[in-house]
Design a protein around this motif. Structure first.
Motif, short mmCIF file in Angstrom:
data_model
loop_
_atom_site.label_atom_id
_atom_site.label_comp_id
_atom_site.label_asym_id
_atom_site.label_seq_id
_atom_site.Cartn_x
_atom_site.Cartn_y
_atom_site.Cartn_z
N SER A 188 40.65 65.83 -33.38
CA SER A 188 40.70 65.39 -31.97
C SER A 188 41.49 64.09 -31.82
N THR A 220 40.82 61.03 -29.49
CA THR A 220 40.78 61.18 -28.03
C THR A 220 39.39 61.51 -27.51
N LEU A 221 38.43 61.79 -28.42
CA LEU A 221 37.08 62.13 -27.98
C LEU A 221 36.03 61.16 -28.52
N ILE A 266 49.21 66.69 -32.94
CA ILE A 266 49.97 66.65 -31.70
C ILE A 266 50.45 65.25 -31.35
N LEU A 310 52.50 71.95 -27.93
CA LEU A 310 51.12 72.38 -27.71
C LEU A 310 51.03 73.23 -26.44
N HIS A 340 49.55 76.82 -26.65
CA HIS A 340 48.19 77.00 -26.11
C HIS A 340 48.12 76.66 -24.62
N LEU A 344 44.95 77.51 -23.07
CA LEU A 344 43.76 76.78 -23.52
C LEU A 344 43.71 75.35 -22.98
N ALA A 380 40.84 74.21 -20.70
CA ALA A 380 39.55 74.05 -21.38
C ALA A 380 39.55 72.77 -22.22
N MET A 381 40.67 72.51 -22.92
CA MET A 381 40.74 71.26 -23.70
C MET A 381 40.61 70.06 -22.76
N ALA A 412 39.15 69.93 -19.87
CA ALA A 412 37.78 69.86 -19.35
C ALA A 412 36.85 69.19 -20.37
N ILE A 413 37.03 69.52 -21.65
CA ILE A 413 36.22 68.90 -22.69
C ILE A 413 36.54 67.41 -22.78
N LYS A 414 37.82 67.08 -22.71
CA LYS A 414 38.23 65.67 -22.73
C LYS A 414 37.57 64.90 -21.57
N VAL A 468 47.38 64.44 -27.20
CA VAL A 468 46.76 65.78 -27.19
C VAL A 468 46.66 66.35 -25.77
N VAL A 469 45.81 65.78 -24.94
CA VAL A 469 45.68 66.27 -23.56
C VAL A 469 45.80 65.08 -22.60
#
Lengths: 457, 457
Positions: free
Chosen positions: A197, A200-201, A417, A425, A429, A432, A435-436, A438-440, A454-455
């Motif tokens: 990750s 970033t998380l 990334i 990326l 993806h 995806l 969804a990534m 949203a998790i972030k 990443v996102v």
């Protein structure tokens, strides 16, 4: 007063001289080993414990200030660039090896411990930690970037070798993602979510790692080939035969010539495979015999063997020095490393098409690969101040990524990334990314953790 | 009209007789193989494609109606109980094996394919899929619950053997979480997040799986021990010596007596280890010799060997029949299986303390274990209508989970949380639950996916 200055003021009370705003320190922490331009943070904090990390994260969260975790700075896609300023959290001071459970084949370490230091510490236990990305990275950084390297074909990547993590989440809370059990089905796999990750998380501060027994016997060999195709076909047949080779690495002619010159070696200047076999003496002999048969059928040259530890180290030095040897071909040049990974049945085709695409390029470029996994790198030695050159390499890399995706592969086998592969990326993806993202947002609602990677928001 | 009736009306147009509200069908889909009381859904839809799954999810999302994915119904913690009613999505009709890439050691299958069917299909390729939870579960269900079983000590669990998934997310969108590359560092690892998410984050409809070569030689053995401690010590020394045993399973006296009776076998009624060795003939011989030496030192009885396929199957039948054999000890009884996993150095102690805690219990109880991973089960054969009995077993299980956690283990090695282990998950990962709940809300904001499991609203 800017928000970041408020955070600096507050942290200076606690960290004193372990907080620096000196230009040299900031610049060193805003760059990795890649060609990406540096982006220095506003300040660097040198933390020494999970508790200190939590205090820094809490301060940044309160003031909505970006926070960038920093290990050894050996990433390759601009992972540590402070694209939006903020606080860089240097974790090298979290350097304690907390426990080695030899009987359970695991160790608990702080995030700043490097892989070499762990392996030196383990030497007398008969155990080792196998993941080896080349650089002497910190284990926290290796988990954050899902590092792998030469041993992954046998021992897996960081994903398979991290049992549990201690993580400071973006709200400053401290969680532990697993136990010391070898397997678990207890809820969502946040260990594997945190691995890769890229900060970033949350900030990884401790790791529980799987260890492996140092094999009774180890044997290594180098073997030149008449063509890249013949070398890759050896790899394919070896993997398909289920031979549990510990390492199987490819270097092309340019890379071999570069290491010969750099380290005064006398290897044949030819596409070359590096092998390593692990097991009992009987097993190693058996594996070597079977691979030897495959290689001979494909027209390989003579195997140069090494069984004693020093000989093996000398032999592998050629592989480990390759990136630096290639850089030495062009003094002042900077490396730009690509990183695709494809199903092994497409590997020869992917490499051959890619080599054709390199014809006529003005800069040195070597090919290196963890070919047992279908993963290979091109190392372009570029002049980072020449936009035309960078544009040429960028175009080659875009075609390479498109080629790998068309072959059902990935844009990055192990480098990640950062901000250098955001477009790749998206190509791989795009479906995806929501969804990534949203998790972030769920874990880092204010977007303070390593923003732009990443996102991006 | 209730929301669920609106969904049923709408889906009936599309699915016709593949939507059922018959009591028998609903009841069968509201129960698994555990003692947990059934909770039937309002309707069952038999889907045949990813597109059909997406249509069902979209309908449920629009009307905020619960949706429960259903594979073979072999879970053990009430995973498929429709606690809040809603639509059960039976995925057995997604039964196509889409591709076998023998040269890349992978296969692409729909979620309803069972592991046995895949292995029958693979027979002529020289490859196999190793994850074996005992039941002939669907591969989609096995991914959803992070299944593992007897082969995990050598080949890993579903986490290590799923390369990529096609998933219908709770908003009805269809995503693919990975490629056919053996490794990737491309963004967050949503493959591993979905593995073990028990249908609470989306519906798995396709899987790309790692395959392994059928070993050239396979040898199996059964060996009785004077004590559980001696058997477990053999396991510990075997694992610590790095012997790559393919299976190493423990059964206690009660379990051995039960299988002798059930399958008319004549094994010694003693704590017993089942071994399997995979490799080249030389390697298998070497592994067997090394384990034999360890076993002899610990006072093991004679090894009973089997090398031919039929002999091996007969020998392993005792292990595979164990759960049913134990159930047969008490006609009308239902199994309650526990599932802790601890670091292997604590395994003997954990098992011995647990066995003492069983003294005086009125019902049959056998111990079975994937002991190479530190994972073992107690199978209590209970009368599901006797609250006093259930309370006794519940208390033993709570003490067992507490014991495993105190030993740095997990409450579930492979069965998962469902709704039967919510308290245990809280005990193990209370600090992580907010992050798990945040991820659940991020991907499933209306809480329609298998509600009441893993992270209840």
């Amino acid at each position: 007063m800017r928000a970041v200055d408020r955070v600096i003021e507050r942290l200076r009370d606690r960290f004193g001289r372990r907080l620096s705003t000196a230009a040299a320190v900031r610049e060193q922490h805003g760059r990795d080993e890649s060609w990406h331009p540096p982006a220095p943070p506003d300040a660097v904090v040198f933390a020494r414990s999970t508790e200190e990390v939590a205090a820094v994260v809490a301060a940044c969260a309160e003031h909505r200030v970006p926070l960038i975790p920093f290990g050894a700075g050996t990433s390759l896609e601009g992972h540590v660039a402070a694209l939006h300023g903020g606080i860089c959290l240097d974790l090298a001071g979290l350097d304690r090896i907390l426990a080695v459970h030899a009987e359970d084949l695991d160790a608990v370490v702080e995030a700043g411990v490097t892989r070499r230091r762990l392996n030196e510490h383990l030497r007398d236990t008969g155990l080792f930690f196998p993941v080896d990305p080349g650089a002497d990275a910190t284990l926290g950084g290796m988990a954050a970037t899902a590092a792998s390297g030469t041993n992954a074909v046998r021992y897996g990547t960081m994903r398979e070798n991290v049992l549990a993590l201690t993580v400071v989440l973006p709200d400053g809370s401290v969680v532990r993602t697993g136990t010391r059990a070898r397997k678990s089905a207890a809820g969502y796999d946040l260990t594997r979510l945190m691995v890769g990750s890229e900060g970033t998380l949350g900030v990884i501060t401790e790791l529980t790692l799987r260890l492996h027994g140092i094999p009774e016997a180890v044997s290594a060999a180098v073997c030149p080939y008449p063509s890249v195709r013949a070398a890759v076909d050896t790899v394919i047949l070896t993997i398909q035969s289920g031979i549990p080779v510990a390492r199987i690495e490819l270097m092309d002619e340019t890379s071999m010539e570069a290491v010969n010159r750099y380290a005064r070696l006398d290897h044949a200047v030819a596409p070359t495979l590096f092998f390593e076999f692990h097991g009992s003496p009987v097993e190693v002999e058996e594996q070597a015999r079977r691979v030897g048969e495959i290689a001979a059928e494909l027209g390989a040259g003579a195997f140069r063997w090494a069984t004693r530890s020093e000989e093996r180290n000398r032999l592998w030095r050629a592989r480990h020095d390759a990136y630096y040897a290639l850089k030495a071909l062009r003094p002042g040049g900077t490396g730009w490393a690509t990183d695709v990974c494809v199903p092994i049945s497409r590997l020869a085709e992917c490499i051959e098409e890619t080599r054709r695409d390199l014809e006529g390029l003005p800069m040195p470029v070597g090919l290196l690969g963890h070919v047992g996994d279908g993963n290979f790198h091109l190392a372009f030695i570029v002049d980072p101040d020449d936009p035309a050159e960078l544009a040429q390499v960028k175009a080659v890399n875009e075609r390479l990524v498109a080629r790998a995706l068309a072959m059902e592969g990935t844009c990055t086998g192990e480098h990640g990334i950062g901000h250098g592969k955001l477009e790749a990326l998206r190509a791989e993806h795009g479906d995806l990314l929501p969804a990534m993202a949203a998790i972030k947002r769920a874990l880092d609602p204010h977007g303070i953790m390593n923003p732009g990677k990443v996102v991006p928001a």
